[in-house]
Design an enzyme around this catalytic site. Structure first.
Site, mmCIF file in Angstrom:
data_model
loop_
_atom_site.group_PDB
_atom_site.id
_atom_site.type_symbol
_atom_site.label_atom_id
_atom_site.label_comp_id
_atom_site.label_asym_id
_atom_site.label_seq_id
_atom_site.Cartn_x
_atom_site.Cartn_y
_atom_site.Cartn_z
ATOM 1 N N LYS A 148 0.882 -1.175 0.000
ATOM 2 C CA LYS A 148 0.000 0.000 0.000
ATOM 3 C C LYS A 148 0.905 1.206 0.000
ATOM 4 O O LYS A 148 1.708 1.384 0.930
ATOM 5 C CB LYS A 148 -0.845 -0.069 1.272
ATOM 6 C CG LYS A 148 -1.543 1.167 1.737
ATOM 7 C CD LYS A 148 -2.429 0.752 2.891
ATOM 8 C CE LYS A 148 -3.022 1.806 3.776
ATOM 9 N NZ LYS A 148 -3.169 3.133 3.357
HETATM 10 P P1 FBP Z 1 -6.236 7.549 4.311
HETATM 11 O O1 FBP Z 1 -6.890 6.948 3.095
HETATM 12 O O2 FBP Z 1 -7.226 8.294 5.150
HETATM 13 O O3 FBP Z 1 -5.023 8.363 3.955
HETATM 14 O O4 FBP Z 1 -5.775 6.334 5.210
HETATM 15 C C1 FBP Z 1 -4.749 5.466 4.814
HETATM 16 C C2 FBP Z 1 -3.755 5.366 5.941
HETATM 17 O O5 FBP Z 1 -2.651 4.560 5.619
HETATM 18 C C3 FBP Z 1 -4.355 4.874 7.237
HETATM 19 O O6 FBP Z 1 -4.351 3.482 7.335
HETATM 20 C C4 FBP Z 1 -3.497 5.558 8.245
HETATM 21 O O7 FBP Z 1 -4.178 5.892 9.403
HETATM 22 C C5 FBP Z 1 -3.086 6.810 7.581
HETATM 23 O O8 FBP Z 1 -3.243 6.644 6.208
HETATM 24 C C6 FBP Z 1 -1.676 7.152 7.885
HETATM 25 O O9 FBP Z 1 -1.278 8.189 7.030
HETATM 26 P P2 FBP Z 1 -0.022 9.076 7.333
HETATM 27 O O10 FBP Z 1 0.968 8.222 8.074
HETATM 28 O O11 FBP Z 1 0.472 9.516 5.994
HETATM 29 O O12 FBP Z 1 -0.518 10.194 8.152
#
Ligand code: FBP
Length: 264
Positions: A177
């Site tokens: 991801k």
């Molecule tokens: P979003 O689609 O809201 O960006 O979420 C994906 C994700 O990977 C979540 O699982 C996690 O909470 C968040 O993004 C972490 O994003 P970052 O570390 O960039 O703040």
């Protein structure tokens, strides 16, 4: 990468993972405009949509809420995570063991690796333990492959995202991801770097329906296998409508325009 049955979190070779670990990663601030979503049940309800192949949560949410949804939602247990209160070099505490995730009914595992962080070595060693233990349970492993740290000025530039997918392949993830690298071509290169491993895009902060769906269209055109998305779905007033449109773009490979028109 050894062949593993990822069918519990894949539909027609694609995946739409609904992520809801934001209360830990970002804090309650993410729920300010949608306070009703502070109740995890509301997001589990959204995850019962046919387009959603799994819901990604931390252990505490799985313990408290998954028992009511285990017949309708596939569980992706996120094994590590860190709060936004942590001010150090990027790192992520291992909050749940693979044994306990399996006991909770997990269909898949999730693990963050911050390549490039000063803590990369320890994180990769922790990932190794989780990935190898997950193999004993036949649980597919999704790596949140997010290069970041003091040496990295831009964590979404094309070469960084290509490195992120390659790193995930070489360390034994089944799905990587990654953040969107800004263009279809850059995503196509990141997909190529991943060999046969599936790549999904991380959602990011909320944008307009059209902007988000157009990015997803580009990502699917680039050969990625779907999305792992949080805020762009559950921060919306009508997440079901967006999921209807995402279903068309991801699984039927329709354009953003066509999907929006069909779901108006
Ligand atoms: P979003 O689609 O809201 O960006 O979420 C994906 C994700 O990977 C979540 O699982 C996690 O909470 C968040 O993004 C972490 O994003 P970052 O570390 O960039 O703040």
């Amino acid at each position: 990468m050894i062949p593993i049955d990822d069918s519990p979190i894949v539909r027609d070779g694609k995946s739409l993972i609904l992520a809801m670990d934001h209360g830990l990663e970002h804090g309650p601030v993410d729920f300010e405009d949608v306070p009703e979503k502070l109740d995890p049940s509301t997001v589990f309800e959204t995850a019962t949509h046919d387009a959603v192949t799994a819901m990604a949560v931390q252990k505490g949410i799985a313990e408290g809420y998954y028992p009511s949804y285990e017949d309708d939602v596939n569980l992706l247990l996120k094994l590590n995570g860190t709060s936004n209160l942590w001010m150090g070099e990027p790192d992520s505490a291992v909050n749940c063991s693979v044994d306990y995730a399996a006991e909770l009914g997990a269909d898949a595992l999730g693990f963050t690796v911050y390549g490039g962080s000063n803590h990369e070595i320890e994180m990769v060693e922790e990932f190794r333990d989780a990935q190898e233990k997950g193999r004993e349970y036949d649980l597919p492993m999704v790596m949140w492959s997010y290069p970041r740290g003091q040496g990295l000025k831009n964590d979404t530039k094309p070469s960084t995202i290509s490195y992120a997918t390659r790193l995930a392949l070489e360390l034994g993830a089944d799905i990587a991801k990654v953040k969107y690298p800004g263009s279809k071509d850059a995503m196509a290169h990141a997909v190529q770097c991943a060999g046969d491993m599936k790549v999904v895009m991380s959602g990011g902060s909320k944008t307009s329906d059209y902007e988000f769906l157009s990015t997803v269209e580009a990502v699917i055109d680039a050969g990625a296998k779907g999305l792992a998305v949080g805020r762009n779905v559950w921060q919306r007033e009508d997440p079901t409508r967006l999921l209807d449109a995402l279903e068309q773009v991801i699984y039927e490979e329709k354009t953003a325009d066509a999907a929006l028109e069909a779901t108006e």
